[in-house]
Design a protein around this motif. Structure first.
Motif, PDB file in Angstrom:
ATOM      1  N   GLU A  61       0.820  -1.213   0.000  1.00  0.00           N
ATOM      2  CA  GLU A  61       0.000   0.000   0.000  1.00  0.00           C
ATOM      3  C   GLU A  61       0.852   1.261   0.000  1.00  0.00           C
ATOM      4  N   THR A  62       2.005   1.197   0.708  1.00  0.00           N
ATOM      5  CA  THR A  62       2.843   2.407   0.798  1.00  0.00           C
ATOM      6  C   THR A  62       4.271   2.111   0.337  1.00  0.00           C
ATOM      7  N   ASP A  63       4.978   3.224  -0.027  1.00  0.00           N
ATOM      8  CA  ASP A  63       6.389   3.103  -0.400  1.00  0.00           C
ATOM      9  C   ASP A  63       7.202   2.516   0.747  1.00  0.00           C
ATOM     10  N   LYS A  64       6.842   2.916   1.935  1.00  0.00           N
ATOM     11  CA  LYS A  64       7.593   2.476   3.111  1.00  0.00           C
ATOM     12  C   LYS A  64       7.495   0.953   3.266  1.00  0.00           C
ATOM     13  N   GLU A  65       6.253   0.468   3.101  1.00  0.00           N
ATOM     14  CA  GLU A  65       6.069  -0.987   3.219  1.00  0.00           C
ATOM     15  C   GLU A  65       6.822  -1.735   2.117  1.00  0.00           C
ATOM     16  N   LEU A  66       6.771  -1.162   0.920  1.00  0.00           N
ATOM     17  CA  LEU A  66       7.489  -1.792  -0.197  1.00  0.00           C
ATOM     18  C   LEU A  66       8.989  -1.833   0.117  1.00  0.00           C
ATOM     19  N   GLN A  67       9.505  -0.688   0.587  1.00  0.00           N
ATOM     20  CA  GLN A  67      10.940  -0.626   0.861  1.00  0.00           C
ATOM     21  C   GLN A  67      11.319  -1.615   1.955  1.00  0.00           C
ATOM     22  N   LYS A  68      10.453  -1.747   2.952  1.00  0.00           N
ATOM     23  CA  LYS A  68      10.712  -2.687   4.035  1.00  0.00           C
ATOM     24  C   LYS A  68      10.782  -4.116   3.483  1.00  0.00           C
ATOM     25  N   HIS A  69       9.863  -4.406   2.579  1.00  0.00           N
ATOM     26  CA  HIS A  69       9.854  -5.739   1.982  1.00  0.00           C
ATOM     27  C   HIS A  69      11.122  -5.967   1.151  1.00  0.00           C
ATOM     28  N   LEU A  70      11.513  -4.948   0.378  1.00  0.00           N
ATOM     29  CA  LEU A  70      12.713  -5.095  -0.463  1.00  0.00           C
ATOM     30  C   LEU A  70      13.963  -5.252   0.407  1.00  0.00           C
ATOM     31  N   ASP A  71      14.006  -4.480   1.502  1.00  0.00           N
ATOM     32  CA  ASP A  71      15.141  -4.615   2.427  1.00  0.00           C
ATOM     33  C   ASP A  71      15.174  -6.027   3.011  1.00  0.00           C
TER      34      ASP A  71
ATOM     35  N   ALA B 195      17.343 -11.347   3.398  1.00  0.00           N
ATOM     36  CA  ALA B 195      17.075 -12.785   3.294  1.00  0.00           C
ATOM     37  C   ALA B 195      18.046 -13.437   2.309  1.00  0.00           C
ATOM     38  N   LYS B 196      18.395 -12.695   1.265  1.00  0.00           N
ATOM     39  CA  LYS B 196      19.321 -13.213   0.257  1.00  0.00           C
ATOM     40  C   LYS B 196      20.683 -13.483   0.892  1.00  0.00           C
ATOM     41  N   LYS B 197      21.123 -12.513   1.717  1.00  0.00           N
ATOM     42  CA  LYS B 197      22.409 -12.677   2.399  1.00  0.00           C
ATOM     43  C   LYS B 197      22.364 -13.869   3.339  1.00  0.00           C
ATOM     44  N   ARG B 198      21.157 -14.119   3.905  1.00  0.00           N
ATOM     45  CA  ARG B 198      21.018 -15.174   4.900  1.00  0.00           C
ATOM     46  C   ARG B 198      20.600 -16.501   4.288  1.00  0.00           C
ATOM     47  N   ASP B 199      20.467 -16.555   2.987  1.00  0.00           N
ATOM     48  CA  ASP B 199      19.964 -17.780   2.334  1.00  0.00           C
ATOM     49  C   ASP B 199      20.641 -19.021   2.920  1.00  0.00           C
ATOM     50  N   HIS B 200      19.826 -19.916   3.484  1.00  0.00           N
ATOM     51  CA  HIS B 200      20.420 -21.063   4.189  1.00  0.00           C
ATOM     52  C   HIS B 200      21.211 -21.963   3.252  1.00  0.00           C
ATOM     53  N   ARG B 201      20.875 -21.926   1.965  1.00  0.00           N
ATOM     54  CA  ARG B 201      21.634 -22.753   1.023  1.00  0.00           C
ATOM     55  C   ARG B 201      23.056 -22.235   0.881  1.00  0.00           C
TER      56      ARG B 201
END
Lengths: 625, 625
Positions: free
Chosen positions: A198-208, A213-219
């Motif tokens: 709904e908001t830019d802030k929420e989108l940015q939070k998701h992208l962050d 999550a990518k850095k933490r990828d368990h694989r």
């Protein structure tokens, strides 16, 4: 937030996301007018649209120009206009506009009617719609609905936001191949994914969060820390755990059985295959269907399966001899494996595997023992996840008034009251979900929160009134009558593989001392005889104490050796040289997340090892040095 | 005794036993002249003959009269006369004498020649013979040999003793149904079994042993002590271990991994299924053939199998990353399961199962590390079996000069010298068997002796020069060159199920303290509050100490409760009543086999529990109370 409020908020966001799918298609049509469109549903956190550009292939490099077009359409604030047409008119429209995929959907819809519509309704949200029987639409029989924004028209059941200006914040994420209607024999289209909030802030939070999550990828971490491997010769979804990964597995499973033993659970051991008759009787044969691995005996005519569940086996142990009310509860626990023949495309590192290790338990008890048993389970859950330093919430799944539930109604009501009572007693953050119980009993699911705020269902605690019935289980009650026991299915970690995938990402591989595959690394400052001997001596003492210590006596620089230990996330590093040999004291370097007071203390080797041993045994989350 | 002496003695006994098979048939023919005969080979400890009497069925009640007839034939001291005839004459003889089974064998022999003869030679000792290619016979091409004693003539390749008087001591044991040529589609015959030895004394010793073995039958004791169960719904050969049986399994497996961890072995964890490609590459696909359980995936086209061996999986872990000479040995251990699709008729309690748990280990080492590794294995074997109070011998299987062995000859010779050296160092009672090594490497098998004098192959320690080759395993040597590691396959217990079948019979279920599923039973003299509380208090203390104690607070008499504990072979029984409550001291009753000095001592509850705990931790075989 109440459940229906949540639903309505989700529906608003859903309409935004679905509208964005249309806007994506409209933008693609502006750029590539020849584009043929498949379906464009809402998915978790966003949407996608399946597109066929013939020889032309969209790549991520095209995203900026597609997004520019999308933004134009949004700025134009076009109205989403709904119309209904007879299905034949719809087919004519598709033909005229060279939209063969839409044409095929409409033809199928015409031929197969509501059945197909229902199928599509559940499998491909947002598309298509238009004939009676699809509950979410309000269309006359024999008609289909269309939505138009600007010059873009799409077969669609809606709903949408009012205008293209009301879609919130979005971002195109990736493009992947996808067979039309998920069938390998059909043409391959391109699936264009976007996320939207709904908001830019929420989108940015998701992208962050995605970035983190990518850095933490368990694989990735699993590879870097050498925890598990896959082999093409063994097969997809079948991890092999290295010595280090096996330490994690074993420590977790040992902790689980330690907690359970304290509450009177006893280990049992069952075979991994069984005649299919066992699962026919339990009802799992029908339930698991395609997911079952069938095992063919060449020596007998028996038909076997790899067990998809452990409960019917434990039932056989209970059923093997007469039980009295005094013998109950019988509490069986076992760290064992169940097998699910997952689709290859669904496999994902440890998060989704075919060979699933579970800390599985089954309690057979009297109805009057349900409360004490449920209470004990929640105590174990609390002990487990506080040692793991993870927060959790609970979801209580109850029955509704429909008649799909089996078992005595009074038993259900009492049991549900018990679940709520113990949840309150343990001060759980919980919600109740009516109508979400399995047909055989109510349950408590534990949702564990990771460091990225993601929720994962791990522990579960499930009452079962039906399996004791199917297998005709009994005990002799105090009054001598034959009575039916109640069954409880329970797991603290659930799938150990899945839990590890969550936990590795939660901790970024910085495991607490009790779980760390390597707890201490001794780094020698030189390879002289005295130093080597001193290090070997520490190793010997650590081994005696049951600690996991390795010595790096390679001829790298001390700095390089310390960095290696840091990269491998070893909790404690001891640098040993002349000074340490002379004083007999060491100054341990402590992994930064474990430090409470950032003071480096010096202590004797004995005191150091004793402290680490206490920390490991106490399953502490911080260093006390 | 040297090996060839043993062989010749065995051959003498074998001729006696085979001659007794003829005498059995001759006796049956005297009693039932219409009898049709199948085959009559020598088996372990005796012989059998397959007989078809049409509607008439021989029962054990007929044994005395058959034995009387046999004794007459023996007293008649008939000569065994050999003759040779063209195969067609043999067929004519069978036809004329209405021996359809012999006729079928001869016809097959005529049609299929040496192939069939060889097959029969290995599968059915003693019968038939007569055409070239069968090494043990000396018959002209196209001819068959017959043996005659008295009026009884049989197609047979021999050899026999000189006269029926020279057959030693025998006894008919049982009669069972057997399909002609082990094929369910063929007629069912009756198989008449006998045992035979050179002297009456040896026969009696064997019969006594059988009598004792019957009492000790692990299936019977397993039921009585509630150690394991089978379920028709789960399937034959697939035991389910109860809580008590699981204690045995776990304690044994924990001891095994404890011993191994001391020597640097690390646990790993592998899936139980794999693509068949893994076993095609390892060579097991061909080797195991029909014994493999095939697993069908419904979701993918992959063909899976249930693993019949663990080594190729452990190889995948080794192969997953580059290894240097400094990383070796890599020692992987795992208590895991392998699967063999045994024929139903071959299944027998825990002694022969389809799901086989093994304390399996694989070492990947440099050739110069073979000796230290073999040495360590023998140390572990000694520690294991001395804790289990079982004697053992070793058999070293070496290569001969044939060319069936793979791998470098020098490596073989060095390795064999090492095996003999470590066997001597550990003062093993051992024999060497040339030509009995597997094609991939020499080995040491440990033969464990049970209380009845029976020998069982349990631990094994096997070098493997071939699998590293097949999987192209490497390490970087000190000089930087890529070098092939050597593999060692090792198990201390071997199949845990099979070991338990041996051990239960060895101990008659009187397990030492560290293994006893229930170590202490508290028997209350009454159910008064104080007594119950005192007992509960002891239970709590035992739990704290990790001891397995139960309280019998039922309203049976004290005598009955003590007897129950004795029947269940609980090592320690504490009777508690007023006296014990007042004094805080207990006088433990100790299971008779654990008593060293038959004096009943009195000690405080704390001292008692402490002593039992020490005994359990020390894995002692006798009580120190």
């Amino acid at each position: 937030m109440k459940k229906d409020q949540q639903n309505s908020a989700a529906n608003g966001l859903e309409a935004m996301r679905h509208s964005l799918a249309h806007i994506t298609a409209a933008a693609v049509q502006r750029l590539w007018p020849e584009a043929k469109f498949g379906v464009g549903p809402v998915v978790e956190n966003g949407f996608y649209y399946d597109i066929d550009l013939g020889e032309t292939k969209i790549s991520e490099e095209d995203f900026p120009k597609i997004e520019v077009e999308m933004k134009k359409i949004i700025e134009e604030d076009q109205k989403f206009e709904r119309s209904e047409q007879p299905i034949d008119a719809g087919i004519a429209w598709a033909k005229q506009n060279k939209q063969p995929y839409k044409e095929e959907l409409l033809n199928d819809l015409k031929r197969e009617g509501t059945t197909l519509a229902k199928e599509l309704d559940t499998s491909m949200m947002g598309l298509p719609a238009g004939i009676s029987g699809v509950s979410s639409t309000n269309v006359e029989v024999g008609k289909v609905s269309f939505y138009k924004n600007g010059s873009f028209i799409d077969l669609c059941r809606g709903p949408h936001v009012e205008t293209t200006g009301k879609v919130g914040a979005f971002k195109l994420m990736r493009v992947a191949g996808a067979y039309w209607r998920a069938n390998e024999k059909n043409p391959q289209m391109q699936r264009l994914y976007g996320v939207a909030f709904e908001t830019d802030k929420e989108l940015q939070k998701h992208l962050d969060m995605l970035e983190e999550a990518k850095k933490r990828d368990h694989r990735k971490i699993g590879r870097e820390l050498d925890l598990f491997v896959f082999s093409d010769l063994v097969g997809a979804g079948l991890p092999l755990f290295t010595p280090k990964g096996t330490v994690l597995r074993e420590e977790l499973l040992n902790f689980s059985s330690e907690l359970q033993a304290k509450h009177g659970y006893q280990k049992v051991s069952i075979p991994h295959i069984t005649k299919k008759e066992l699962y026919e009787m339990s009802g799992h044969w029908d339930k698991f269907g395609d997911e079952l691995f069938l095992v063919q005996s060449q020596e007998t005519s028996d038909e076997f399966v790899l067990k998809p569940m452990n409960c019917p086996h434990h039932v056989q142990i209970y059923a093997a001899k007469p039980r009295s009310y005094r013998d109950l509860p019988q509490r069986y626990m076992e760290a064992t494996t169940q097998y699910r023949d997952e689709k290859k495309g669904e496999l994902n590192g440890l998060a989704r595997v075919r060979s699933i290790s579970i800390d599985d338990s089954h309690v057979f008890c009297r109805p009057d023992q349900i409360e004490q048993e449920m209470d004990a389970v929640l105590e174990m859950v609390r002990d487990m996840y506080s040692a793991l330093d993870m927060k959790f919430r609970a979801r209580l799944s109850f029955r509704d008034d429909s008649d799909k539930y089996l078992g005595d109604k009074k038993l259900w009501q009492d049991a549900q009251a018990i679940l709520e009572r113990v949840a309150k007693k343990h001060q759980l953050d919980y919600e109740t979900a009516e109508g979400e119980a399995a047909f055989y009993g109510p349950k408590i699911d534990i949702m564990v929160l990771d460091a990225l705020g993601r929720e994962w269902q791990c522990a579960t605690d499930q009452l079962d009134f039906v399996q004791p019935e199917r297998f005709d289980l009994k005990y002799v009650a105090e009054d001598g009558s034959e009575t039916r026991p109640v069954m409880i299915h329970k797991a603290l970690l659930g799938s150990v593989e899945r839990f590890l995938s969550v936990y590795i990402e939660h901790t970024v591989g910085k495991f607490p001392i009790w779980l760390a595959p390597e707890q201490i690394r001794v780094v020698t400052v030189n390879q002289e005889f005295e130093t080597t001997k001193f290090a070997a001596n520490i190793l010997e003492q650590a081994k005696e104490a049951g600690l996991r210590l390795t010595v790096d006596n390679s001829n790298e620089s001390v700095g390089k050796k310390i960095r290696n230990a840091e990269v491998e996330k070893v909790p404690y590093v001891l640098v040993v040289g002349e000074k340490e040999i002379n004083s007999g004291r060491v100054a341990p370097r402590i992994r930064n997340d474990l430090v409470v007071i950032p003071v480096q203390s010096e202590l004797s080797v004995e005191d150091f090892l004793k402290t680490v041993d206490n920390e490991a045994k106490g399953r502490v989350n911080k260093s006390s040095i």
